[in-house]
Design an enzyme around this catalytic site. Structure first.
Site, short mmCIF file in Angstrom:
data_model
loop_
_atom_site.label_atom_id
_atom_site.label_comp_id
_atom_site.label_asym_id
_atom_site.label_seq_id
_atom_site.Cartn_x
_atom_site.Cartn_y
_atom_site.Cartn_z
N TRP A 185 0.86 -1.18 0.00
CA TRP A 185 0.00 0.00 0.00
C TRP A 185 0.90 1.23 0.00
O TRP A 185 1.83 1.31 0.81
CB TRP A 185 -0.92 0.05 1.23
N GLU A 226 -3.13 -2.82 -2.47
CA GLU A 226 -4.25 -2.20 -1.73
C GLU A 226 -4.55 -0.80 -2.27
O GLU A 226 -3.69 0.08 -2.27
CB GLU A 226 -3.88 -2.11 -0.23
N LYS A 228 -7.01 2.82 -2.54
CA LYS A 228 -7.63 3.76 -1.61
C LYS A 228 -8.26 4.89 -2.39
O LYS A 228 -7.79 5.24 -3.47
CB LYS A 228 -6.53 4.29 -0.66
N ASP A 259 -9.88 -2.76 1.50
CA ASP A 259 -9.95 -2.21 2.86
C ASP A 259 -11.32 -1.57 3.02
O ASP A 259 -11.72 -0.73 2.20
CB ASP A 259 -8.81 -1.19 3.05
N HIS A 262 -11.70 2.23 2.48
CA HIS A 262 -11.04 2.88 1.35
C HIS A 262 -11.96 3.19 0.18
O HIS A 262 -11.51 3.32 -0.95
CB HIS A 262 -9.86 2.02 0.88
N HIS A 286 -8.89 -6.04 4.37
CA HIS A 286 -8.53 -5.27 5.55
C HIS A 286 -9.85 -4.90 6.20
O HIS A 286 -10.52 -3.94 5.80
CB HIS A 286 -7.73 -4.02 5.18
N ASP A 294 -12.11 7.27 6.49
CA ASP A 294 -11.27 6.09 6.73
C ASP A 294 -10.70 6.16 8.16
O ASP A 294 -9.50 6.28 8.35
CB ASP A 294 -10.15 6.06 5.69
N ASP A 296 -10.64 4.03 10.69
CA ASP A 296 -10.00 2.85 11.28
C ASP A 296 -10.44 2.59 12.72
O ASP A 296 -9.61 2.31 13.59
CB ASP A 296 -8.47 2.95 11.18
N ASP A 326 -7.49 -4.14 10.02
CA ASP A 326 -6.76 -2.88 9.91
C ASP A 326 -7.52 -1.78 10.64
O ASP A 326 -8.41 -1.15 10.08
CB ASP A 326 -6.57 -2.51 8.42
C1 LIG Z 1 -0.88 0.62 8.32
C2 LIG Z 1 -1.57 0.02 7.13
O1 LIG Z 1 -0.71 -0.51 6.22
C3 LIG Z 1 -2.43 1.01 6.47
O2 LIG Z 1 -3.51 1.20 7.36
C4 LIG Z 1 -3.00 0.65 5.11
O3 LIG Z 1 -3.32 -0.69 5.01
C5 LIG Z 1 -4.18 1.51 4.95
O4 LIG Z 1 -5.26 1.02 5.06
C6 LIG Z 1 -4.00 2.95 4.73
O5 LIG Z 1 -5.17 3.65 4.82
MN LIG Z 2 -5.61 -1.09 4.96
#
Ligand SMILES: C[C@H](O)[C@H](O)[C@@H](O)C(=O)CO
Ligand SMILES: [Mn+2]
Length: 420
Positions: A185, A226, A228, A259, A262, A286, A294, A296, A326
């Site tokens: 990523w 990955e 985004k 993810d 994303h 993810h 995003d 998390d 993630d």
């Molecule tokens: C830390 C990760 O690699 C990162 O979160 C990545 O996977 C991602 O989702 C970035 O937005």
């Molecule tokens: Mn991710």
């Protein structure tokens, strides 16, 4: 085993058996599934390479809950604690910045030997390892570009880092006898509307071709890419968009990483799995919880998690999907964050396996949408919790919220003594 747990389980089994669901068999299947638990929840994505370096790359961790891991040993101890509260045998997902060595080594010079302590530990714990090059939080990514950087020297640095990372992944796979997924990523993107959308994507494509040029044994390492939609500071344009990696992954036989955070805020990855599965070599997830962006957040048992579990089970996609997590929340106990998110992810698969899938599909084929709706709704209150409790006890981990007192004791005895 507690008699009540067994009694509740037996009663639940009978209810499910009426619909032809063999619960013992379901639990055997569930035990085969590995979740890749991300190490970076344990220390707010700091790592051990340049600890003074701020987190960059358009991702952010908020909160200052005490007790974040400061060393690889502390992180491993915290992971062990978390795994002792989660049923099943799983994997740990490492980022390159979590290197465990006394050597001062740059990202493009990393070698498997710098991760030997992680490999020894994983072998001893019976865990698999996954890997990620870290293309952020570094002076060479300070303007927001890495593999697509216009400066060939900076691009070279990141290409070499990604190549080194694949070799480390292959070493993990070979040593541990479990395939490692190495996920690329990169944060590259523009805050404002670009004049040229094509050139950075052309550079990223060329750079990836170099990164992946060397064939590695797929039993040891599988590559994933990955995408985004946007990040902090790359709101207008991300080079590695979904279309970009969808095309790249399909053409080059790479796993495509989805993810949950994303995409557009109302777009869900659960609805992408069936389509992607028809064309892709494999999928990496993810699992995350985006809240308006995003963000998390720790994964909860929300509609999207339930749907992800359903799609994986109903489409028989577990064989070609690698499930990673993630999220990173520094406002709560970090071990509890892992435990909540991972237990929920496993539990969502269990719930999905306990659905009357054949009856639902049959009703749908026959156009009997009334039965489809009625069964779906009634099964929401079927006693999957009794099956889950039994599964936890069978795997020697605490039942229901009993795990919380263990986390609180660990916080008191270990985390708070760290003084951070
Ligand atoms: C830390 C990760 O690699 C990162 O979160 C990545 O996977 C991602 O989702 C970035 O937005
Ligand atoms: Mn991710």
């Amino acid at each position: 085993m507690q008699q009540t747990t067994v009694n509740n389980y037996e009663a639940a089994k009978q209810l499910y058996a009426k619909h032809g669901i063999d619960v013992d068999r379901v639990l055997e299947r569930l035990a085969q599934i590995k979740i890749s638990m991300h190490c970076w929840q344990g220390d707010d994505v700091r790592g051990f390479l340049n600890r003074e370096q701020d987190l960059t790359g358009g991702i952010s961790v908020t909160g200052n809950y005490p007790g974040a891991a400061r060393t690889p040993d502390e992180l491993r101890a915290d992971l062990e604690k978390a795994f002792s509260l989660i049923p099943g045998k799983h994997k740990v997902n490492l980022h390159a910045i979590y290197v465990d060595t006394d050597e001062k080594v740059e990202l493009d010079q990393l070698e498997p030997k710098h991760f030997q302590k992680w490999v020894d530990w994983a072998a001893e714990q019976g865990l698999g390892l996954d890997f990620n090059p870290t293309c952020f939080s570094h002076e060479k990514s300070s303007d927001g570009f890495t593999l697509s950087h216009p400066d060939p020297e900076i691009r070279r640095f990141w290409i070499d880092h990604c190549k080194a990372s694949r070799k480390i992944g292959a070493y993990f796979g070979e040593q541990l006898g479990q395939t490692c997924v190495t996920n690329v990523w990169v944060p590259d993107g523009f805050k404002d509307v670009p004049a040229d959308r094509l050139a950075p994507r052309q550079r990223l494509k060329d750079a990836l071709d170099e990164v992946f040029a060397e064939e590695l044994n797929p039993a040891h390492n599988l590559d994933a890419v990955e995408s985004k939609l946007f990040g902090l500071g790359s709101e207008a344009y991300v080079v590695g968009s979904h279309e970009f990696y969808m095309g790249y992954g399909l053409r080059n036989n790479k796993l495509i990483c989805l993810d949950a955070g994303h995409f557009h805020p109302t777009e869900v990855i659960s609805n992408k799995l069936s389509s992607l599965s028809l064309f892709s070599e494999g999928i990496l997830l993810h699992v995350s919880r985006p809240m308006r962006w995003d963000s998390d957040h720790v994964v909860t048992m929300d509609d999207e998690l339930i749907d992800i579990g359903r799609e994986l089970v109903r489409g028989d996609l577990l064989g070609k999907t690698h499930i990673g997590l993630d999220f990173f929340d520094a406002s709560i106990n970090r071990i509890a964050a892992w435990v909540v998110g991972t237990r929920n992810t496993v539990k969502s698969l269990l719930r999905a396996m306990l659905d009357p899938i054949d009856a639902l599909k049959k009703a749908e084929l026959e156009g009997d949408y009334t039965t489809r709706l009625a069964l779906t709704e009634e099964f929401k209150s079927y006693p999957f919790g009794a099956v889950w409790d039994y599964y936890c006890e069978k795997h020697g981990v605490p039942v229901r919220e009993e795990w919380l007192s263990e986390v609180k004791a660990y916080e008191r005895d270990v985390l708070l003594k760290r003084g951070n």
